[in-house]
Motif scaffolding. Sequence first.
Motif, PDB file in Angstrom:
ATOM      1  N   ARG A 180      44.738  43.077  45.234  1.00 44.46           N
ATOM      2  CA  ARG A 180      43.168  43.044  45.133  1.00 44.46           C
ATOM      3  C   ARG A 180      42.629  42.699  43.548  1.00 44.46           C
ATOM      4  O   ARG A 180      42.229  43.705  43.049  1.00 44.46           O
ATOM      5  CB  ARG A 180      42.395  44.086  45.705  1.00 44.46           C
ATOM      6  CG  ARG A 180      42.497  44.258  47.303  1.00 44.46           C
ATOM      7  CD  ARG A 180      42.335  45.485  47.931  1.00 44.46           C
ATOM      8  NE  ARG A 180      41.244  46.194  47.129  1.00 44.46           N
ATOM      9  CZ  ARG A 180      40.958  47.602  47.428  1.00 44.46           C
ATOM     10  NH1 ARG A 180      41.772  48.208  48.087  1.00 44.46           N
ATOM     11  NH2 ARG A 180      39.801  48.005  47.014  1.00 44.46           N
ATOM     12  N   ALA A 182      40.293  40.510  40.782  1.00 45.77           N
ATOM     13  CA  ALA A 182      39.225  39.726  40.648  1.00 45.77           C
ATOM     14  C   ALA A 182      39.352  39.123  39.347  1.00 45.77           C
ATOM     15  O   ALA A 182      40.077  39.448  38.333  1.00 45.77           O
ATOM     16  CB  ALA A 182      38.255  40.437  40.914  1.00 45.77           C
ATOM     17  N   VAL A 211      42.328  35.060  47.712  1.00 45.38           N
ATOM     18  CA  VAL A 211      41.383  35.214  46.772  1.00 45.38           C
ATOM     19  C   VAL A 211      39.856  35.271  47.599  1.00 45.38           C
ATOM     20  O   VAL A 211      39.449  34.181  47.952  1.00 45.38           O
ATOM     21  CB  VAL A 211      41.389  34.508  45.739  1.00 45.38           C
ATOM     22  CG1 VAL A 211      40.179  34.889  44.788  1.00 45.38           C
ATOM     23  CG2 VAL A 211      42.551  34.379  45.094  1.00 45.38           C
ATOM     24  N   TYR A 215      35.526  37.614  44.837  1.00 47.45           N
ATOM     25  CA  TYR A 215      36.348  38.000  43.450  1.00 47.45           C
ATOM     26  C   TYR A 215      36.458  37.312  42.461  1.00 47.45           C
ATOM     27  O   TYR A 215      36.797  37.815  41.716  1.00 47.45           O
ATOM     28  CB  TYR A 215      37.767  38.278  44.262  1.00 47.45           C
ATOM     29  CG  TYR A 215      38.144  39.551  44.905  1.00 47.45           C
ATOM     30  CD1 TYR A 215      36.958  40.417  45.457  1.00 47.45           C
ATOM     31  CD2 TYR A 215      39.228  39.923  45.065  1.00 47.45           C
ATOM     32  CE1 TYR A 215      37.370  41.437  46.122  1.00 47.45           C
ATOM     33  CE2 TYR A 215      39.603  41.296  45.782  1.00 47.45           C
ATOM     34  CZ  TYR A 215      38.587  41.923  46.103  1.00 47.45           C
ATOM     35  OH  TYR A 215      39.142  43.327  46.716  1.00 47.45           O
ATOM     36  N   LEU A 233      31.154  43.540  41.487  1.00 43.24           N
ATOM     37  CA  LEU A 233      32.608  43.835  42.168  1.00 43.24           C
ATOM     38  C   LEU A 233      32.834  45.257  42.879  1.00 43.24           C
ATOM     39  O   LEU A 233      33.561  45.145  43.818  1.00 43.24           O
ATOM     40  CB  LEU A 233      33.753  43.246  41.067  1.00 43.24           C
ATOM     41  CG  LEU A 233      33.797  41.868  40.571  1.00 43.24           C
ATOM     42  CD1 LEU A 233      34.668  41.757  39.442  1.00 43.24           C
ATOM     43  CD2 LEU A 233      34.088  41.090  41.764  1.00 43.24           C
ATOM     44  N   PRO A 240      37.993  45.229  44.143  1.00 40.82           N
ATOM     45  CA  PRO A 240      39.097  45.104  43.597  1.00 40.82           C
ATOM     46  C   PRO A 240      39.886  46.215  43.035  1.00 40.82           C
ATOM     47  O   PRO A 240      39.155  47.173  42.443  1.00 40.82           O
ATOM     48  CB  PRO A 240      39.120  43.917  42.455  1.00 40.82           C
ATOM     49  CG  PRO A 240      37.615  44.239  42.371  1.00 40.82           C
ATOM     50  CD  PRO A 240      36.954  44.616  43.464  1.00 40.82           C
ATOM     51  N   VAL A 243      40.890  43.742  37.472  1.00 39.36           N
ATOM     52  CA  VAL A 243      40.159  42.601  37.074  1.00 39.36           C
ATOM     53  C   VAL A 243      40.673  41.852  35.826  1.00 39.36           C
ATOM     54  O   VAL A 243      40.928  43.026  35.326  1.00 39.36           O
ATOM     55  CB  VAL A 243      38.443  43.417  36.687  1.00 39.36           C
ATOM     56  CG1 VAL A 243      37.603  42.378  36.273  1.00 39.36           C
ATOM     57  CG2 VAL A 243      37.924  43.975  38.074  1.00 39.36           C
TER      58      VAL A 243
END
Length: 342
Positions: A180, A182, A211, A215, A233, A240, A243
């Motif tokens: 996960r 982003a 994706v 994200y 986010l 996520p 990042v």
Amino acid sequence: MRPNAKRTTLADIAQAAGVSVATVSKVVNGRGDVAPHTRTRVQELLNRHEYLAPVSRHTEAAENPTIEVQFKGGLKAYVAETLEGIIDSAAELGASVVVSKASSAPHRARDLVSAGRRAVIAVTSVYTAAHLDELARSGLPLVVLDPLHLPDSRVNSVGATNFAGGLAATRHLLSLGHRRVAYLGGPADAVCNQARMHGYRAAMEAEGTPVPDAYVRPGDFTYDSGLLGAAALLDLEQPPTAVFAGNDEIAVGVVESARARGLRVPEELSVVGFDDTSVARMASPPLTTVRQPLREMGGTALRIALRLANGGKAESHHIELATELVVRASTAPPREGSPAPG
């Protein structure tokens, strides 16, 4: 006017004013032996036709040229480090540098020529077609450092391998076990941002990791953009676990946004920046980031500007220097049990 357009000459001005070329030359060079009314008429025509005297390649300025360096916005860490590279190289090569802050209004090339400038280096500035036309008329070469938009064919530019940097940053997070991941970037239409984002997407696709649209978020290359983007986010139903930020300032904003929610970096959220400015090194925790060789980029831009100012040609229209991933304390494996995005 395009670069191949006819330049207004002294003969053109002389014919329009009804005087000799020698008289026009005296006005251009500030000689006193010209009648006042004649001087006024000739000067009006010079201004109307935006006459610019050709830059001599055989004057003392060719040995010790002066380069105009313009930057836009605040004197942030990124700009400061590129300027340091420009200034250090200028000192080494015997050139002079004048640093100015670009305004929203076009900077008249004729004023730069009159002030003795031999070339212009723009740090991430956006030059319009009108700017480029005026520079072409003046004969002043332009070098853009890390262009925000695709350069005009008349512009030489220096940048970094942004796509490769985005790829390396995302691969690092994937290698730690994150799925996960982003991307929180800069302006959507900025070339460097697009390249970093495409590097991120390429790494995610190669891993077979989806994706979600939420994200990927554009913004500005600022701390506040990091704060706001990270808040959006982290408020997602499935936020996520990592990042990748488009620059170090955004990344620090992400760290602070996580901290405000009681999340620990990197234990509960990994963060990667881009640039490797002093901001990354002084952050808490120190940022894992993609290093742009900012000082080297500045030095390269300066050397290209000098070569062009002295009548030479650049080896390449656009030069990219290599980026490098620098791993510090802001990244770690995700917590156990974090589900992959659907």
